[in-house]
Write an enzyme that holds these catalytic residues in place. Structure first.
Site, PDB file in Angstrom:
ATOM      1  CG  ASP A 188      -3.904   0.118  -2.144  1.00  0.00           C
ATOM      2  OD1 ASP A 188      -4.869  -0.653  -2.356  1.00  0.00           O
ATOM      3  OD2 ASP A 188      -3.424   0.300  -1.013  1.00  0.00           O
ATOM      4  CB  SER A 197      -0.938   0.020   1.209  1.00  0.00           C
ATOM      5  OG  SER A 197      -1.895  -0.992   1.083  1.00  0.00           O
TER       6      SER A 197
HETATM    7 MG    MG Z   1      -4.500   1.412   3.442  1.00  0.00          MG
HETATM    8 ZN    ZN Z   2      -2.627  -5.179   2.578  1.00  0.00          ZN
END
Ligand code: MG
Ligand code: ZN
Length: 375
Positions: free
Chosen positions: A303, A88
């Site tokens: 993401d 992330s």
């Molecule tokens: Mg996050």
């Molecule tokens: Zn994760």
């Protein structure tokens, strides 16, 4: 015969002329819709939210999601500078700075050099800015929009980076990283000195309509929806939009549904679906404002995907799913990009995650920056 030939020729010419005119009209239409630029961008990141996660929410919610109203849809390639499967930190840094970086990086490039984020560019240009998250506000996704740290785990350093900016609104957990620090700094006091209203409960957060707001409603992360978070995220998103929209120059806001990722790590499909539905409720708040405002672009993406989720069966009627996960970690698959509002068509097709940064920057006319060339 000759007459027929002339007729044929004439009709052919007319058809060609019609096609040309239609083409011109199309071109004009495309150009004028491209010329309409948004004043505000609300970027909504469902952490770990791939297509199967969206579909699990859609199924469990009996076929209804605000997301189904989005007509401009594309995909984002999420690989980082070092890994096919991103974390992330690198995933959010790609979106916030336009740089592919190494996993665990926060707002720095692959050589650990800090890169200015879209939030910082927006601040510089006089726009209002905000971050909202269900996790700690110092966690990787929100952190990558405001902090510059070589590693995501240094939450106290990330909290201190908030003080280096003029962010207008942030709402999430992580109070302890501001108040109980190894360096003895009291960042809550420092925030107050900088003019922030520092509040801790969702009710007092929601009462604030203007000025600067540091809303830290949990010592660390907020709990999952199934563990009693309630409607914290939609309320927080609405509050942030209310405050930021006071600035007629415009605003940039990032809203994260953090726990979708954690449901994936836990290989718990019900956890995932409930978090997607909650995130979608926050999307509804953004759309509600955007619809009234007319100058707001809402982008919903992820993401990366988490869990390698597959839906084997389900029922829209009963709101049930039968799911399997391929991993307790992230997967490298493309993730969806939904866009709604002026400029939305720019996000169609398959794109690098870093391109989303460049497109947002040019739509908000920030920094004179063009998307980074990709290898
Ligand atoms: Mg996050
Ligand atoms: Zn994760």
């Amino acid at each position: 015969m000759k007459f027929r030939k002339i007729c044929k020729l004439l009709s052919l010419v007319m058809i060609l002329a019609l096609i040309c005119m239609n083409g011109l009209a199309q071109k004009r239409k495309t150009r004028s819709s491209l010329e309409k630029l948004p004043n505000n961008i609300i970027l909504m990141i469902g952490d770990g939210m791939g297509v199967a996660q969206v579909y699990s929410g859609l199924t469990v919610n009996h076929g209804q999601l605000n997301l189904t109203g989005f007509k401009s849809i594309g995909f984002s390639k999420t690989y980082s500078a070092t890994d096919y499967t991103t974390d992330s930190g690198a995933g959010a840094t790609a979106l916030s700075t336009g740089n592919k970086t190494y996993n665990y990086a926060i707002g720095v490039d692959k050589d650990s050099v800090p890169c200015k984020t879209i939030l910082e560019y927006a601040e510089e240009a006089g726009l209002s800015t905000g971050l909202v998250s269900t996790s700690s506000i110092t966690h990787a996704t929100p952190a990558a929009f405001i902090a510059h740290q070589p590693f995501r785990d240094d939450y106290e350093a990330i909290a201190a980076d908030f003080l280096k900016t003029d962010i207008d609104v942030f709402i999430g957990g992580g109070r302890q990283f501001f108040s109980q620090r190894k360096d003895q700094r009291d960042l809550l006091k420092e925030l107050r000195q900088k003019g922030y209203q520092v509040v801790f409960s969702m009710d007092s957060i929601q009462n604030i309509r203007q000025g600067k707001l540091a809303g830290l409603n949990a010592p660390d992360h907020n709990p999952a929806v199934v563990q009693g978070r309630g409607d914290m995220l939609p309320r927080a998103a609405e509050t942030a939009i209310n405050i930021l929209s006071n600035n007629k120059k415009g605003f940039f806001l990032m809203v994260e549904g953090s726990h979708i990722d954690w449901g994936g790590h836990a290989n718990n499909a019900d956890y995932v679906a409930r978090e997607v539905i909650d995130f979608d409720n926050a999307i509804g708040k953004a759309m509600e404002f955007a619809q009234k405002d007319g100058n707001t672009l809402v982008i919903v993406t992820a993401d990366h995907e988490t869990g390698g989720l597959v839906l084997l069966d389900g029922s829209f009627e009963k709101g049930t799913i039968v799911a399997k996960f391929a991993t307790t970690s992230h997967s490298g698959t493309m993730v969806p990009v939904f866009a709604w509002g002026p400029g939305a068509e720019n996000f169609q097709g398959i794109q690098e995650n870093t391109e989303i940064f460049g497109k947002m920057m040019s739509l908000l006319k920030l920094g004179g920056v063009t998307p980074n060339p990709q290898e």
